[in-house]
Design a protein around this motif. Sequence first.
Motif, PDB file in Angstrom:
ATOM      1  N   MET A   1       0.837  -1.182   0.000  1.00 60.04           N
ATOM      2  CA  MET A   1       0.000   0.000   0.000  1.00 60.04           C
ATOM      3  C   MET A   1       0.881   1.244   0.000  1.00 60.04           C
ATOM      4  SD  MET A   1      -2.983   0.882   2.677  1.00 60.04           S
ATOM      5  CE  MET A   1      -4.358   1.793   2.082  1.00 60.04           C
ATOM      6  N   SER A   2       0.536   2.211  -0.829  1.00 56.88           N
ATOM      7  CA  SER A   2       1.320   3.433  -0.956  1.00 56.88           C
ATOM      8  C   SER A   2       0.902   4.485   0.060  1.00 56.88           C
ATOM      9  CB  SER A   2       1.143   4.030  -2.358  1.00 56.88           C
ATOM     10  OG  SER A   2       1.772   3.226  -3.319  1.00 56.88           O
ATOM     11  N   ALA A   3       1.890   5.250   0.512  1.00 54.45           N
ATOM     12  CA  ALA A   3       1.622   6.402   1.365  1.00 54.45           C
ATOM     13  C   ALA A   3       1.287   7.572   0.449  1.00 54.45           C
ATOM     14  CB  ALA A   3       2.839   6.714   2.216  1.00 54.45           C
ATOM     15  N   ARG A   4       0.185   8.245   0.732  1.00 55.43           N
ATOM     16  CA  ARG A   4      -0.241   9.377  -0.092  1.00 55.43           C
ATOM     17  C   ARG A   4       0.330  10.667   0.471  1.00 55.43           C
ATOM     18  NH1 ARG A   4      -4.606  12.952  -0.347  1.00 55.43           N
ATOM     19  NH2 ARG A   4      -4.888  13.775  -2.430  1.00 55.43           N
ATOM     20  N   VAL A   5       1.116  11.355  -0.353  1.00 53.63           N
ATOM     21  CA  VAL A   5       1.742  12.613   0.021  1.00 53.63           C
ATOM     22  C   VAL A   5       1.124  13.711  -0.841  1.00 53.63           C
ATOM     23  CG1 VAL A   5       3.907  13.905   0.148  1.00 53.63           C
ATOM     24  CG2 VAL A   5       3.881  11.440   0.635  1.00 53.63           C
ATOM     25  N   LEU A   6       0.605  14.731  -0.195  1.00 50.55           N
ATOM     26  CA  LEU A   6      -0.003  15.843  -0.910  1.00 50.55           C
ATOM     27  C   LEU A   6       1.034  16.953  -1.036  1.00 50.55           C
ATOM     28  CD1 LEU A   6      -2.669  16.755  -2.193  1.00 50.55           C
ATOM     29  CD2 LEU A   6      -3.314  17.712   0.033  1.00 50.55           C
ATOM     30  N   ALA A   7       1.267  17.414  -2.262  1.00 47.17           N
ATOM     31  CA  ALA A   7       2.270  18.443  -2.528  1.00 47.17           C
ATOM     32  C   ALA A   7       1.599  19.746  -2.917  1.00 47.17           C
ATOM     33  CB  ALA A   7       3.208  17.983  -3.640  1.00 47.17           C
ATOM     34  N   PHE A   8       2.089  20.832  -2.324  1.00 45.56           N
ATOM     35  CA  PHE A   8       1.621  22.176  -2.651  1.00 45.56           C
ATOM     36  C   PHE A   8       2.792  22.981  -3.188  1.00 45.56           C
ATOM     37  CE2 PHE A   8      -1.196  20.890   0.856  1.00 45.56           C
ATOM     38  CZ  PHE A   8      -2.427  21.023   0.232  1.00 45.56           C
ATOM     39  N   VAL A   9       2.540  23.749  -4.241  1.00 49.28           N
ATOM     40  CA  VAL A   9       3.568  24.619  -4.813  1.00 49.28           C
ATOM     41  C   VAL A   9       3.187  26.057  -4.513  1.00 49.28           C
ATOM     42  CG1 VAL A   9       4.743  25.362  -6.923  1.00 49.28           C
ATOM     43  CG2 VAL A   9       4.068  22.963  -6.642  1.00 49.28           C
ATOM     44  N   GLY A  10       4.097  26.781  -3.875  1.00 47.33           N
ATOM     45  CA  GLY A  10       3.839  28.153  -3.464  1.00 47.33           C
ATOM     46  C   GLY A  10       3.988  29.188  -4.554  1.00 47.33           C
ATOM     47  N   SER A  11       4.185  28.777  -5.777  1.00 46.87           N
ATOM     48  CA  SER A  11       4.249  29.710  -6.908  1.00 46.87           C
ATOM     49  C   SER A  11       3.112  29.380  -7.859  1.00 46.87           C
ATOM     50  CB  SER A  11       5.581  29.571  -7.647  1.00 46.87           C
ATOM     51  OG  SER A  11       5.581  30.380  -8.809  1.00 46.87           O
ATOM     52  N   LEU A  12       2.417  30.399  -8.301  1.00 44.07           N
ATOM     53  CA  LEU A  12       1.285  30.196  -9.208  1.00 44.07           C
ATOM     54  C   LEU A  12       1.695  30.233 -10.680  1.00 44.07           C
ATOM     55  CD1 LEU A  12      -1.388  32.401  -7.404  1.00 44.07           C
ATOM     56  CD2 LEU A  12      -0.943  29.946  -7.145  1.00 44.07           C
ATOM     57  N   ARG A  13       2.903  30.644 -10.955  1.00 42.61           N
ATOM     58  CA  ARG A  13       3.378  30.775 -12.336  1.00 42.61           C
ATOM     59  C   ARG A  13       3.474  29.399 -12.996  1.00 42.61           C
ATOM     60  NH1 ARG A  13       8.403  31.313 -14.662  1.00 42.61           N
ATOM     61  NH2 ARG A  13       9.424  30.879 -12.681  1.00 42.61           N
ATOM     62  N   ALA A  14       2.936  29.272 -14.181  1.00 43.94           N
ATOM     63  CA  ALA A  14       2.890  27.982 -14.888  1.00 43.94           C
ATOM     64  C   ALA A  14       4.284  27.384 -15.082  1.00 43.94           C
ATOM     65  CB  ALA A  14       2.186  28.136 -16.231  1.00 43.94           C
ATOM     66  N   ALA A  15       5.265  28.214 -15.401  1.00 45.66           N
ATOM     67  CA  ALA A  15       6.622  27.720 -15.650  1.00 45.66           C
ATOM     68  C   ALA A  15       7.520  27.870 -14.422  1.00 45.66           C
ATOM     69  CB  ALA A  15       7.229  28.461 -16.836  1.00 45.66           C
ATOM     70  N   SER A  16       6.929  27.954 -13.256  1.00 47.31           N
ATOM     71  CA  SER A  16       7.675  28.112 -12.012  1.00 47.31           C
ATOM     72  C   SER A  16       8.703  26.995 -11.835  1.00 47.31           C
ATOM     73  CB  SER A  16       6.685  28.086 -10.839  1.00 47.31           C
ATOM     74  OG  SER A  16       7.309  27.691  -9.651  1.00 47.31           O
ATOM     75  N   HIS A  17       9.886  27.373 -11.397  1.00 47.20           N
ATOM     76  CA  HIS A  17      10.919  26.367 -11.131  1.00 47.20           C
ATOM     77  C   HIS A  17      10.517  25.469  -9.960  1.00 47.20           C
ATOM     78  CE1 HIS A  17      13.485  29.577 -13.150  1.00 47.20           C
ATOM     79  NE2 HIS A  17      13.377  28.583 -14.001  1.00 47.20           N
ATOM     80  N   TYR A  81       9.836  34.889  -1.599  1.00 49.77           N
ATOM     81  CA  TYR A  81       9.362  36.206  -2.033  1.00 49.77           C
ATOM     82  C   TYR A  81       9.664  37.199  -0.921  1.00 49.77           C
ATOM     83  CZ  TYR A  81       6.445  33.859  -5.608  1.00 49.77           C
ATOM     84  OH  TYR A  81       5.991  33.114  -6.662  1.00 49.77           O
ATOM     85  N   ASN A  82      10.560  38.137  -1.194  1.00 52.64           N
ATOM     86  CA  ASN A  82      10.908  39.156  -0.213  1.00 52.64           C
ATOM     87  C   ASN A  82      11.296  38.550   1.135  1.00 52.64           C
ATOM     88  OD1 ASN A  82      10.421  41.378  -1.992  1.00 52.64           O
ATOM     89  ND2 ASN A  82       8.245  40.983  -1.727  1.00 52.64           N
ATOM     90  N   GLY A  83      12.052  37.482   1.088  1.00 51.75           N
ATOM     91  CA  GLY A  83      12.584  36.885   2.296  1.00 51.75           C
ATOM     92  C   GLY A  83      11.656  35.953   3.036  1.00 51.75           C
ATOM     93  N   THR A  84      10.508  35.652   2.459  1.00 52.91           N
ATOM     94  CA  THR A  84       9.581  34.754   3.134  1.00 52.91           C
ATOM     95  C   THR A  84       8.808  33.925   2.108  1.00 52.91           C
ATOM     96  OG1 THR A  84       7.927  34.637   4.915  1.00 52.91           O
ATOM     97  CG2 THR A  84       7.668  36.417   3.288  1.00 52.91           C
ATOM     98  N   MET A  85       7.892  33.098   2.592  1.00 51.78           N
ATOM     99  CA  MET A  85       7.103  32.261   1.689  1.00 51.78           C
ATOM    100  C   MET A  85       6.001  33.092   1.032  1.00 51.78           C
ATOM    101  SD  MET A  85       4.609  29.986   4.106  1.00 51.78           S
ATOM    102  CE  MET A  85       4.942  30.420   5.806  1.00 51.78           C
ATOM    103  N   PRO A  86       5.530  32.675  -0.120  1.00 52.68           N
ATOM    104  CA  PRO A  86       4.435  33.362  -0.788  1.00 52.68           C
ATOM    105  C   PRO A  86       3.137  33.272   0.022  1.00 52.68           C
ATOM    106  CG  PRO A  86       5.553  31.884  -2.297  1.00 52.68           C
ATOM    107  CD  PRO A  86       6.068  31.586  -0.926  1.00 52.68           C
ATOM    108  N   ALA A  87       2.320  34.302  -0.085  1.00 56.88           N
ATOM    109  CA  ALA A  87       1.050  34.365   0.644  1.00 56.88           C
ATOM    110  C   ALA A  87       0.140  33.185   0.303  1.00 56.88           C
ATOM    111  CB  ALA A  87       0.341  35.679   0.344  1.00 56.88           C
ATOM    112  N   VAL A  88       0.178  32.734  -0.933  1.00 54.83           N
ATOM    113  CA  VAL A  88      -0.704  31.642  -1.346  1.00 54.83           C
ATOM    114  C   VAL A  88      -0.395  30.348  -0.588  1.00 54.83           C
ATOM    115  CG1 VAL A  88       0.661  30.909  -3.355  1.00 54.83           C
ATOM    116  CG2 VAL A  88      -1.813  30.595  -3.360  1.00 54.83           C
ATOM    117  N   LEU A  89       0.866  30.099  -0.292  1.00 55.23           N
ATOM    118  CA  LEU A  89       1.228  28.906   0.474  1.00 55.23           C
ATOM    119  C   LEU A  89       0.854  29.087   1.940  1.00 55.23           C
ATOM    120  CD1 LEU A  89       2.457  26.107   0.543  1.00 55.23           C
ATOM    121  CD2 LEU A  89       4.704  27.173   0.831  1.00 55.23           C
TER     122      LEU A  89
END
Length: 185
Positions: A1-17, A81-89
């Motif tokens: 059985m696999s462990a489910r890991v949910l990933a969030f990306v703090g950048s909304l830009r489509a080509a975000s690194h 972003y400006n020394g901290t995480m993005p507001a969306v995250l």
Amino acid sequence: MSARVLAFVGSLRAASHNRQLAETAVKLSPEGLDIDLYEGIADVPFYNEDIDNPENLPATVAKLREAAASAEAFLLFTPEYNGTMPAVLKNVIDWLSRPYGAGSMTGKPVVVVGTAFGQYGGVWAHDEARKAAGIAGGAVLEDLKLAIPGSVTRFADTHPADDAEVVTLVTDLLDKLSAQLKTSA
């Protein structure tokens, strides 16, 4: 059985690194670790206690909490972003911290990784994300970290999945996460 890991990306830009780094993690996920890259955090309204109730709860928040409730762990990919995480995250963390003491992040392992243009790869943002996730009730895995510097130049012509060093670092991190999830199960 696999462990489910949910990933969030703090950048909304489509080509975000950081999005590319998250896609790389999905691609390199070891057997037994199922990483689900969450889509739709841009549609989640800023946390507001006035709408955090069954009568007013936005459907996007209900979907977010449902996805988080079924996850066994979280991967947070954040730029700086400006020394901290993005507001969306931060907003995602805020919604998942409620109800107080029983949010869907409570007690679950959280790993923060990412890439940023600066020479330290966004470590200030990563520290802030770990702090917020821990206060939200997440079990932050302090020993699992990955901050990749120089994103703008390093990934200008190369996807993280095609960077041998990044592949090694991400693979190692995911293997360690998988091992930790197996021992805590």
